[in-house]
Design a protein around this motif. Structure first.
Motif, short mmCIF file in Angstrom:
data_model
loop_
_atom_site.label_atom_id
_atom_site.label_comp_id
_atom_site.label_asym_id
_atom_site.label_seq_id
_atom_site.Cartn_x
_atom_site.Cartn_y
_atom_site.Cartn_z
N ARG A 1 -0.56 8.92 7.59
CA ARG A 1 -0.66 9.61 6.31
C ARG A 1 -0.26 8.69 5.16
O ARG A 1 -0.95 8.61 4.14
CB ARG A 1 0.21 10.87 6.31
N TYR A 2 0.85 7.97 5.32
CA TYR A 2 1.30 7.07 4.26
C TYR A 2 0.28 5.97 4.00
O TYR A 2 0.00 5.63 2.84
CB TYR A 2 2.66 6.45 4.60
N LEU A 3 -0.29 5.40 5.05
CA LEU A 3 -1.26 4.32 4.84
C LEU A 3 -2.53 4.83 4.18
O LEU A 3 -3.14 4.12 3.38
CB LEU A 3 -1.57 3.62 6.16
N ASN A 4 -2.93 6.06 4.49
CA ASN A 4 -4.09 6.63 3.81
C ASN A 4 -3.80 6.90 2.34
O ASN A 4 -4.66 6.65 1.48
CB ASN A 4 -4.54 7.91 4.52
N GLU A 5 -2.61 7.39 2.03
CA GLU A 5 -2.23 7.60 0.63
C GLU A 5 -2.22 6.25 -0.10
O GLU A 5 -2.70 6.15 -1.24
CB GLU A 5 -0.85 8.26 0.54
N TRP A 6 -1.67 5.23 0.53
CA TRP A 6 -1.60 3.89 -0.05
C TRP A 6 -3.01 3.37 -0.31
O TRP A 6 -3.33 2.88 -1.40
CB TRP A 6 -0.84 3.01 0.91
N ALA A 7 -3.90 3.48 0.68
CA ALA A 7 -5.26 2.97 0.54
C ALA A 7 -6.07 3.74 -0.49
O ALA A 7 -7.00 3.19 -1.08
CB ALA A 7 -5.97 2.99 1.89
N ASP A 8 -5.71 5.00 -0.74
CA ASP A 8 -6.37 5.75 -1.81
C ASP A 8 -6.04 5.16 -3.18
O ASP A 8 -6.85 5.21 -4.09
CB ASP A 8 -5.97 7.23 -1.78
N MET A 9 -4.83 4.62 -3.32
CA MET A 9 -4.43 4.00 -4.59
C MET A 9 -5.00 2.59 -4.71
O MET A 9 -5.52 2.22 -5.76
CB MET A 9 -2.90 3.91 -4.68
N ILE A 10 -4.83 1.82 -3.65
CA ILE A 10 -5.23 0.40 -3.64
C ILE A 10 -5.97 0.15 -2.34
O ILE A 10 -5.34 -0.03 -1.29
CB ILE A 10 -4.01 -0.53 -3.76
N PRO A 11 -7.30 0.16 -2.37
CA PRO A 11 -8.06 -0.08 -1.13
C PRO A 11 -7.66 -1.42 -0.51
O PRO A 11 -7.61 -2.45 -1.18
CB PRO A 11 -9.51 -0.08 -1.60
N ALA A 12 -7.33 -1.35 0.79
CA ALA A 12 -6.82 -2.54 1.47
C ALA A 12 -7.02 -2.39 2.96
O ALA A 12 -7.21 -1.29 3.48
CB ALA A 12 -5.33 -2.72 1.16
N GLU A 13 -6.95 -3.52 3.64
CA GLU A 13 -6.79 -3.54 5.09
C GLU A 13 -5.31 -3.71 5.36
O GLU A 13 -4.60 -4.35 4.58
CB GLU A 13 -7.57 -4.69 5.70
N PHE A 14 -4.85 -3.14 6.46
CA PHE A 14 -3.42 -3.21 6.80
C PHE A 14 -3.25 -3.84 8.17
O PHE A 14 -3.92 -3.47 9.13
CB PHE A 14 -2.80 -1.81 6.81
N ASP A 15 -2.34 -4.79 8.25
CA ASP A 15 -1.87 -5.30 9.53
C ASP A 15 -0.60 -4.53 9.84
O ASP A 15 0.33 -4.50 9.01
CB ASP A 15 -1.58 -6.80 9.46
N VAL A 16 -0.55 -3.88 11.00
CA VAL A 16 0.58 -3.02 11.36
C VAL A 16 1.22 -3.57 12.63
O VAL A 16 0.54 -3.79 13.64
CB VAL A 16 0.13 -1.56 11.58
N TYR A 17 2.54 -3.79 12.57
CA TYR A 17 3.29 -4.33 13.69
C TYR A 17 4.42 -3.38 14.06
O TYR A 17 5.34 -3.17 13.26
CB TYR A 17 3.89 -5.70 13.34
N PRO A 18 4.38 -2.77 15.25
CA PRO A 18 5.50 -1.94 15.70
C PRO A 18 6.71 -2.85 15.96
O PRO A 18 6.55 -3.96 16.48
CB PRO A 18 5.02 -1.29 16.99
N LEU A 19 7.89 -2.36 15.60
CA LEU A 19 9.10 -3.17 15.72
C LEU A 19 10.19 -2.43 16.48
O LEU A 19 10.20 -1.20 16.55
CB LEU A 19 9.65 -3.50 14.32
N LEU A 20 11.12 -3.19 17.03
CA LEU A 20 12.38 -2.68 17.55
C LEU A 20 13.48 -3.11 16.60
O LEU A 20 13.46 -4.25 16.12
CB LEU A 20 12.69 -3.28 18.92
N ASP A 21 14.44 -2.23 16.34
CA ASP A 21 15.56 -2.72 15.53
C ASP A 21 16.43 -3.61 16.42
O ASP A 21 16.28 -3.65 17.64
CB ASP A 21 16.33 -1.58 14.85
N ALA A 22 17.33 -4.34 15.81
CA ALA A 22 18.11 -5.35 16.54
C ALA A 22 18.92 -4.72 17.67
O ALA A 22 19.00 -5.29 18.77
CB ALA A 22 19.02 -6.10 15.57
#
Length: 100
Positions: free
Chosen positions: A62-83
């Motif tokens: 949902r957040y990435l779609n809202e973001w892309a509605d403002m500024i069309p972009a491709e997104f690189d998404v990396y899942p992370l573990l906290d330390a």
């Protein structure tokens, strides 16, 4: 769930998207305040790097779609573990028990 997101916006003249870029910063501030986004950094030249801390993939979607509605972009998404999670996983490997 932590995700590092790197935006690669369409190549448009910066002056043509200045209003959208200002709107992005206003949009992301409540997410920062609520802890749904841990940090946001503008990339030199063009784009943004953000670390999201969300409850589900659907929330991130949902957040990435809202973001892309403002500024069309491709997104690189990396899942992370906290330390702490990463350290716990390494400890379980040493003890022979895999932690989930």
């Amino acid at each position: 769930m932590l995700f590092l997101v790197i935006s690669n916006p369409r190549p448009e003249r910066p002056s043509d998207v200045a209003g959208s870029r200002r709107h992005f910063w206003a949009w992301v501030q409540p997410l920062l305040d609520a802890g749904h986004c841990r940090s946001v950094h503008a990339r030199v030249g063009r784009g943004v790097v953000a670390m999201f801390d969300v409850d589900s993939h659907l929330t991130l979607h949902r957040y990435l779609n809202e973001w892309a509605d403002m500024i069309p972009a491709e997104f690189d998404v990396y899942p992370l573990l906290d330390a702490d999670q990463a350290k716990g996983h390494l400890q379980s490997l040493q003890s022979g028990q895999i932690q989930t």
